[in-house]
Design a protein around this motif. Sequence first.
Motif, PDB file in Angstrom:
ATOM      1  N   ASP A   1      46.200  54.765 120.704  1.00 17.62           N
ATOM      2  CA  ASP A   1      47.554  54.789 121.274  1.00 17.62           C
ATOM      3  C   ASP A   1      47.997  53.368 121.582  1.00 17.62           C
ATOM      4  OD1 ASP A   1      46.131  54.143 123.569  1.00 17.62           O
ATOM      5  OD2 ASP A   1      46.146  56.200 124.326  1.00 17.62           O
ATOM      6  N   GLY A   2      49.094  53.243 122.342  1.00 15.67           N
ATOM      7  CA  GLY A   2      49.632  51.927 122.633  1.00 15.67           C
ATOM      8  C   GLY A   2      50.439  51.390 121.457  1.00 15.67           C
ATOM      9  N   GLU A   3      50.756  50.115 121.521  1.00 17.49           N
ATOM     10  CA  GLU A   3      51.577  49.500 120.492  1.00 17.49           C
ATOM     11  C   GLU A   3      50.735  48.865 119.391  1.00 17.49           C
ATOM     12  OE1 GLU A   3      54.299  46.774 122.234  1.00 17.49           O
ATOM     13  OE2 GLU A   3      55.447  48.331 123.277  1.00 17.49           O
ATOM     14  N   ILE A   4      51.332  48.776 118.219  1.00 12.42           N
ATOM     15  CA  ILE A   4      50.700  48.054 117.106  1.00 12.42           C
ATOM     16  C   ILE A   4      51.019  46.581 117.305  1.00 12.42           C
ATOM     17  CG2 ILE A   4      50.641  47.757 114.603  1.00 12.42           C
ATOM     18  CD1 ILE A   4      51.609  50.676 114.386  1.00 12.42           C
ATOM     19  N   PRO A   5      50.014  45.722 117.421  1.00 14.52           N
ATOM     20  CA  PRO A   5      50.282  44.318 117.785  1.00 14.52           C
ATOM     21  C   PRO A   5      50.853  43.503 116.630  1.00 14.52           C
ATOM     22  CG  PRO A   5      47.943  44.627 117.376  1.00 14.52           C
ATOM     23  CD  PRO A   5      48.574  45.997 117.292  1.00 14.52           C
ATOM     24  N   LEU A   6      51.659  42.525 116.973  1.00 15.11           N
ATOM     25  CA  LEU A   6      52.195  41.586 115.983  1.00 15.11           C
ATOM     26  C   LEU A   6      51.076  40.765 115.347  1.00 15.11           C
ATOM     27  CD1 LEU A   6      54.779  40.420 114.706  1.00 15.11           C
ATOM     28  CD2 LEU A   6      54.850  38.761 116.582  1.00 15.11           C
ATOM     29  N   GLY A   7      49.945  40.667 116.044  1.00 15.20           N
ATOM     30  CA  GLY A   7      48.812  39.893 115.537  1.00 15.20           C
ATOM     31  C   GLY A   7      48.239  40.410 114.238  1.00 15.20           C
ATOM     32  N   VAL A   8      48.647  41.626 113.820  1.00 17.10           N
ATOM     33  CA  VAL A   8      48.202  42.144 112.526  1.00 17.10           C
ATOM     34  C   VAL A   8      48.569  41.169 111.406  1.00 17.10           C
ATOM     35  CG1 VAL A   8      48.565  44.005 110.852  1.00 17.10           C
ATOM     36  CG2 VAL A   8      48.259  44.555 113.253  1.00 17.10           C
ATOM     37  N   ASN A   9      49.612  40.372 111.617  1.00 12.51           N
ATOM     38  CA  ASN A   9      50.028  39.399 110.607  1.00 12.51           C
ATOM     39  C   ASN A   9      48.973  38.332 110.343  1.00 12.51           C
ATOM     40  OD1 ASN A   9      52.809  40.013 109.637  1.00 12.51           O
ATOM     41  ND2 ASN A   9      53.251  39.977 111.835  1.00 12.51           N
ATOM     42  N   ASN A  10      47.987  38.213 111.246  1.00 14.67           N
ATOM     43  CA  ASN A  10      46.895  37.261 111.007  1.00 14.67           C
ATOM     44  C   ASN A  10      46.020  37.686 109.832  1.00 14.67           C
ATOM     45  OD1 ASN A  10      47.741  35.770 113.199  1.00 14.67           O
ATOM     46  ND2 ASN A  10      46.261  36.657 114.621  1.00 14.67           N
ATOM     47  N   LEU A  11      46.086  38.971 109.483  1.00 13.59           N
ATOM     48  CA  LEU A  11      45.248  39.494 108.397  1.00 13.59           C
ATOM     49  C   LEU A  11      45.956  39.228 107.069  1.00 13.59           C
ATOM     50  CD1 LEU A  11      44.257  42.870 110.108  1.00 13.59           C
ATOM     51  CD2 LEU A  11      43.019  40.698 110.157  1.00 13.59           C
ATOM     52  N   THR A  12      46.005  37.989 106.678  1.00 15.90           N
ATOM     53  CA  THR A  12      46.804  37.572 105.518  1.00 15.90           C
ATOM     54  C   THR A  12      46.257  38.064 104.186  1.00 15.90           C
ATOM     55  OG1 THR A  12      45.578  35.482 105.456  1.00 15.90           O
ATOM     56  CG2 THR A  12      47.657  35.525 106.705  1.00 15.90           C
ATOM     57  N   ARG A  13      45.019  38.526 104.159  1.00 18.03           N
ATOM     58  CA  ARG A  13      44.437  39.027 102.909  1.00 18.03           C
ATOM     59  C   ARG A  13      44.555  40.542 102.784  1.00 18.03           C
ATOM     60  NH1 ARG A  13      38.763  35.623 102.012  1.00 18.03           N
ATOM     61  NH2 ARG A  13      39.525  33.586 102.667  1.00 18.03           N
ATOM     62  N   LEU A  14      45.177  41.181 103.753  1.00 21.05           N
ATOM     63  CA  LEU A  14      45.217  42.646 103.793  1.00 21.05           C
ATOM     64  C   LEU A  14      46.036  43.209 102.628  1.00 21.05           C
ATOM     65  CD1 LEU A  14      43.867  44.422 105.951  1.00 21.05           C
ATOM     66  CD2 LEU A  14      46.110  44.757 106.972  1.00 21.05           C
ATOM     67  N   THR A  15      45.422  44.167 101.907  1.00 21.47           N
ATOM     68  CA  THR A  15      46.138  44.874 100.832  1.00 21.47           C
ATOM     69  C   THR A  15      46.452  46.318 101.209  1.00 21.47           C
ATOM     70  OG1 THR A  15      44.063  45.570  99.768  1.00 21.47           O
ATOM     71  CG2 THR A  15      45.016  43.464  99.069  1.00 21.47           C
ATOM     72  N   GLY A  16      45.771  46.849 102.215  1.00 17.57           N
ATOM     73  CA  GLY A  16      46.013  48.229 102.629  1.00 17.57           C
ATOM     74  C   GLY A  16      45.848  48.381 104.129  1.00 17.57           C
ATOM     75  N   LEU A  17      46.852  48.959 104.806  1.00 13.60           N
ATOM     76  CA  LEU A  17      46.802  49.195 106.251  1.00 13.60           C
ATOM     77  C   LEU A  17      47.210  50.637 106.506  1.00 13.60           C
ATOM     78  CD1 LEU A  17      46.536  48.224 109.178  1.00 13.60           C
ATOM     79  CD2 LEU A  17      48.909  47.439 109.064  1.00 13.60           C
ATOM     80  N   PHE A  18      46.292  51.426 107.071  1.00 16.56           N
ATOM     81  CA  PHE A  18      46.516  52.858 107.241  1.00 16.56           C
ATOM     82  C   PHE A  18      46.302  53.220 108.712  1.00 16.56           C
ATOM     83  CE2 PHE A  18      44.797  51.911 103.076  1.00 16.56           C
ATOM     84  CZ  PHE A  18      45.761  52.462 102.234  1.00 16.56           C
ATOM     85  N   LEU A  19      47.395  53.558 109.390  1.00 18.02           N
ATOM     86  CA  LEU A  19      47.356  53.866 110.832  1.00 18.02           C
ATOM     87  C   LEU A  19      47.948  55.232 111.125  1.00 18.02           C
ATOM     88  CD1 LEU A  19      48.602  50.392 112.150  1.00 18.02           C
ATOM     89  CD2 LEU A  19      46.244  51.126 111.794  1.00 18.02           C
ATOM     90  N   GLN A  20      48.129  56.066 110.105  1.00 24.16           N
ATOM     91  CA  GLN A  20      48.800  57.347 110.294  1.00 24.16           C
ATOM     92  C   GLN A  20      47.964  58.313 111.137  1.00 24.16           C
ATOM     93  OE1 GLN A  20      47.670  56.163 107.381  1.00 24.16           O
ATOM     94  NE2 GLN A  20      46.884  57.777 106.029  1.00 24.16           N
ATOM     95  N   GLN A  21      48.676  59.297 111.700  1.00 25.66           N
ATOM     96  CA  GLN A  21      48.076  60.382 112.475  1.00 25.66           C
ATOM     97  C   GLN A  21      47.261  59.852 113.658  1.00 25.66           C
ATOM     98  OE1 GLN A  21      46.504  63.804 110.301  1.00 25.66           O
ATOM     99  NE2 GLN A  21      47.400  63.013 108.400  1.00 25.66           N
ATOM    100  N   ASN A  22      47.914  58.981 114.449  1.00 30.84           N
ATOM    101  CA  ASN A  22      47.382  58.539 115.728  1.00 30.84           C
ATOM    102  C   ASN A  22      48.460  58.783 116.788  1.00 30.84           C
ATOM    103  OD1 ASN A  22      44.595  57.083 115.629  1.00 30.84           O
ATOM    104  ND2 ASN A  22      45.632  56.380 113.766  1.00 30.84           N
ATOM    105  N   ASN A  23      48.385  58.066 117.904  1.00 33.03           N
ATOM    106  CA  ASN A  23      49.392  58.201 118.960  1.00 33.03           C
ATOM    107  C   ASN A  23      50.050  56.862 119.259  1.00 33.03           C
ATOM    108  OD1 ASN A  23      48.840  61.019 119.455  1.00 33.03           O
ATOM    109  ND2 ASN A  23      46.945  60.374 120.467  1.00 33.03           N
ATOM    110  N   PHE A  24      50.154  55.992 118.263  1.00 30.99           N
ATOM    111  CA  PHE A  24      50.783  54.693 118.474  1.00 30.99           C
ATOM    112  C   PHE A  24      52.250  54.888 118.869  1.00 30.99           C
ATOM    113  CE2 PHE A  24      47.363  53.263 115.475  1.00 30.99           C
ATOM    114  CZ  PHE A  24      46.707  52.444 116.382  1.00 30.99           C
ATOM    115  N   SER A  25      52.722  54.044 119.784  1.00 32.41           N
ATOM    116  CA  SER A  25      54.090  54.166 120.281  1.00 32.41           C
ATOM    117  C   SER A  25      54.757  52.791 120.290  1.00 32.41           C
ATOM    118  CB  SER A  25      54.083  54.774 121.686  1.00 32.41           C
ATOM    119  OG  SER A  25      53.301  53.970 122.566  1.00 32.41           O
ATOM    120  N   GLY A  26      56.005  52.766 120.774  1.00 31.46           N
ATOM    121  CA  GLY A  26      56.738  51.511 120.795  1.00 31.46           C
ATOM    122  C   GLY A  26      57.360  51.206 119.439  1.00 31.46           C
TER     123      GLY A  26
END
Length: 651
Positions: A149-174
């Motif tokens: 839960d909670g917010e998805i942080p802007l710091g995810v942008n530090n993962l500059t090599r990321l090709t896939g990000l999967f956060l579905q079916q959680n309780n993230f808000s904001g």
Amino acid sequence: MAHFVGILVVLFAALSYTAAEPTADRAALLDFISKTLHPTKLRWDNTTSTCDWTGVTCDANRSSVVALRLPAAGLIGSVPNGTLARLASLRVLSLHSNRLSGPLPSDLSSLSSLRHLYLQDNRFSGDFPPWIPALTRLTRLDLSKNAFDGEIPLGVNNLTRLTGLFLQQNNFSGELPSINIQKLGSFNVSKNQLSGSIPESLSMFPVSSFAGNLDLCGSPLPPCSSPVLPSPTPAPSSTSRKSSGKLSTTAVIGISVAAGLVGLLLLLAVFWWCLMRRKRGKRVDRRKPSTASLAAGGGVTEGTVSSWSSSKDTGSGLGEAAKNRLVFVEGAGYSFDLEDLLRASAEVLGKGSMGTSYKAVLEEGTTVVVKRLKDVAASRKEFETHADILGRVAEHHNVLPVRAYYYSKDEKLVVYDYLPAGSLSALLHGSKAPGRTPMDWGGRLKVAVAGARGLSHIHNSAKIPHGNLKASNILLRDDPSSAAISDFGLYPFFASSGSPPSRLVGYRAPELIQTGRPTFKSDVFSFGVLLLELLTGRSPNHTSFVVEEGVDLPRWVQSIVREEWTAEVFDAELVRGYPGVEEDMVQLLQVAMSCVSTMPDSRPDMSEVVTMIEEILSQSEFVDGLRRHSSDETSMGSPSPAREASLWVEE
């Protein structure tokens, strides 16, 4: 003397083995498994090398553990502190589909070499792990189907090599942060509690990536509505009254000008409509001789599409065609009519049990695919209702929906977009002439992922089985990962005209042969056969591999693997052209064999199949056709294909 030399050789080998054993990693793994509830079937034997344990992969020197894969291993409870974080060289951590819970230990931030982190389908909770943005080498991150839960942080942008990000079916808000990672090709935050506008940097992803967040808006979702705030009412004064009078005069002038412009526009619209009507009347007059020749029928396979109008249409067929109309599904984006379609130049793309497909090029240059269905048993109402459903499937780049349809007594047509690259079947089994370039392994893996995503979308969006999945219904684009599934959901048109399984030769699930009714699980079986087709290069409908009557492609593969692992299973062109590709092929074969299980309940859902193949693709060194090398990485070792194959072949 010889005996003494032999003893020295044995001792030297034993010392070398001991030196190569990853002692520190071994202790960390034993500490992890001793503090985590797990079934007894997971045996890490103290008498064998750590590198030979189930789910453990070491580097080429067998000196460190570089991958730990324990999906669906029955692990229960929290991940203990001070255990996995000690695997200093770990690059792949896959613990998905277990019953692990609680927050993730913060000491995992020390895994600086981690490339792939798969923790989906567990019970993890708490905020988005704050240490994850520090793992700057991550290329794949899957935290879906948990309780974060909670917010998805802007710091995810530090993962500059990321090709896939999967956060579905959680309780993230904001609100969604503005994630702008150049290499990000797969993204999903659906079924959370997110709100606000979707950042422009993420707007290129499909609707399915954001669905299920009730307060989320903006492209590709419906636009955000701007709240209208009431203007404050000033206190009356002499000055305000004067200002009010001036504003009122300005408003009157503005309204008058606007009304004049609207009237002028209306006059222009009427003039344009009359002009177009006159031009259209002249065009129809010029076409009358051609329409008459169309009514005469014909059997051409290239040229005009006169083959749509059989000899029995000469009298009533065209008369009925005049009364009926080509119906476009909402959002189809085309503007031609039935007459334009009948006049189009065409060529036959293929003939199947459901009908014949044509490539139709209209006079203004538009190209579409027209499928002329045969033996349709559905009534007009049933046909039109179901065709409309097939056209309204939510947009997805791996699915080719119906764009238009036509129903008359003698003709039933469905119209699709045209993809010029052709079908997977043609590419795999087309010309075998010397010098041709076979489909490379990276391309096959991407098509497998595309097909899995498309089929999963059809199951989840349209809520209907495909019913006719085969290689000829996988249509290609320049990028193999954008391949699209076509001809889905057509079986209800033929429900009363014969047994649907007769239309699925080579791809039929055992229960489909008995019941005649396609299901989601029978689709999974068909997809498993399609994966075997990609792996072996053999068509399920080809009899060259049949040893005895009744042996199909899945049974043939099982028989070969049970007896002994041989190169006969895999496409010889791939094995010769891409040394070392067998490791990838073994993993995909494992997925395929789980899909073609004889028991429907033992087959995975398509969403699970998508995840498994995406993991293989993300780890493959052959995704660009040539094996990738990286100077800062040591190639990973792996168990032999023969040893892995014996673990999962269905008995």
